[in-house]
Write an enzyme that holds these catalytic residues in place. Structure first.
Site, short mmCIF file in Angstrom:
data_model
loop_
_atom_site.label_atom_id
_atom_site.label_comp_id
_atom_site.label_asym_id
_atom_site.label_seq_id
_atom_site.Cartn_x
_atom_site.Cartn_y
_atom_site.Cartn_z
N CYS A 19 0.83 -1.21 0.00
CA CYS A 19 0.00 0.00 0.00
C CYS A 19 0.86 1.26 0.00
O CYS A 19 1.48 1.60 1.02
CB CYS A 19 -0.93 -0.03 1.22
SG CYS A 19 -1.86 1.49 1.48
N CYS A 22 -0.15 3.98 2.52
CA CYS A 22 0.20 3.58 3.89
C CYS A 22 1.62 4.03 4.23
O CYS A 22 1.90 4.45 5.36
CB CYS A 22 0.11 2.06 4.04
SG CYS A 22 -1.54 1.37 3.80
#
Length: 247
Positions: A19, A22
Site C-alpha cells: 500500500c 500507507c
C-alpha cells in the site's frame, strides 16, 4: 491493543506492504506518537499478516486508522492525512471523551509501568495468536480478580472470537424461536457496531421465552452490556427494555 486502551488512547494503523499511501501515512503517525509523550500510543497492524484483526475492524480500504479507548473503537478515518489534520482529530477525541478517556495530555504524569504479563498477551494478540492471548488474559484475571484490565481484555477478545465464528447471514436467516440463532445474530450485529440492534434482538428473545431459555438470553445480554460503559445511552435504553421484557 485492547489491554493498553484501558489506560491510554490507542491509535491503530492498519496498513500493508503493498500500500503506497500507507507508506506516506505511517511515518506521520510515528512522528506524532513520539511527540505525544504517552498521551496516546500507536499500534501498527499489517492487515495481510493479521486478517482476523482486519475483519474485526471491518476494514474495507487502507490506510485506515482506528482510535480505541477502554477496549472500544471510538473514531476512525481512511486515507492519508497531514500532521495538522491528525493532531486536530486526536484533540477532538480527547475533547469528546473527556474524563472517560484513559491517559493524560503530554507533559503530565508518566504512565504506570506496563505489566510484563499484559505486554506478553498483547504481543500475542498483535501477532494473531488470539487463543494464546485469551488464555493469558484469563489466567491473569483469575489470579487477580481485581485486575479489571485483564478481565476487560478477556471479555472483549472472547466476544470477538465468538462473533467472528458466526456466519454473518444468520442476521437474516435466524428463526424467531431459535434462541441460539438469535444470540448468534446479536453477536454479528454487535461486531458490526450496531449495539442497539444487537440488544433489541436479545430483548425480543426474552419477551417470547421462559425458563432456562429466557435465563440464557438474559445472561448473554448482561454479558454484552459489560463490553461497554454502563452510562452509554444505548446501554441505558437496553436496560430499560430488559426490565420491561422481564416484568
Amino acid at each position: 491493543m485492547l489491554g493498553r486502551s484501558q489506560q491510554q488512547l490507542v491509535l491503530v494503523d492498519l496498513w500493508a506492504e503493498w500500500c503506497g499511501p500507507c507508506k506516506q501515512l505511517s511515518p506521520v503517525l510515528e512522528s506524532l506518537a513520539a511527540r505525544a509523550q504517552g498521551a496516546w500510543v500507536l499500534a501498527k497492524i499489517d492487515v495481510d499478516a493479521n486478517p482476523r484483526i482486519a475483519q474485526a475492524f471491518r476494514v474495507q480500504s487502507i490506510p485506515m486508522v482506528v482510535a480505541i479507548a477502554q477496549g472500544q473503537p471510538v473514531a476512525a478515518f481512511n486515507g492519508v492525512r497531514s500532521e495538522a489534520e491528525i493532531s486536530q482529530w486526536v484533540g477532538e477525541i480527547f475533547d469528546q471523551l473527556g474524563d472517560a478517556l484513559p491517559g493524560a495530555p503530554a507533559g503530565e504524569a508518566e504512565p504506570e509501568p506496563d505489566d510484563p504479563r499484559m505486554v506478553a498477551a498483547e504481543d500475542k494478540l498483535n501477532a494473531g495468536d488470539f487463543e494464546s492471548a485469551l488464555a493469558d488474559y484469563r489466567a491473569i484475571a483469575e489470579a487477580e480478580p481485581g485486575n479489571l484490565e485483564a478481565a476487560s481484555a478477556a471479555r472483549n477478545l472472547e466476544f470477538v472470537l465468538r462473533a467472528q465464528a458466526h456466519d454473518p447471514s444468520i442476521v437474516d436467516t435466524a428463526a424467531p424461536a431459535d434462541v441460539d440463532a438469535q444470540l448468534a445474530a446479536a453477536d454479528v450485529l454487535l461486531l458490526a457496531q450496531r449495539p442497539e440492534d444487537a440488544f433489541d434482538r436479545i430483548v425480543g428473545v426474552i419477551r417470547v421465552t421462559s425458563g432456562d431459555e429466557r435465563t440464557r438470553a438474559r445472561t448473554r445480554l448482561l454479558e454484552l452490556f459489560e463490553l461497554f460503559d454502563p452510562a452509554e445511552p444505548f446501554v441505558v435504553a437496553a436496560r430499560r427494555k430488559l426490565a420491561s421484557a422481564l416484568f
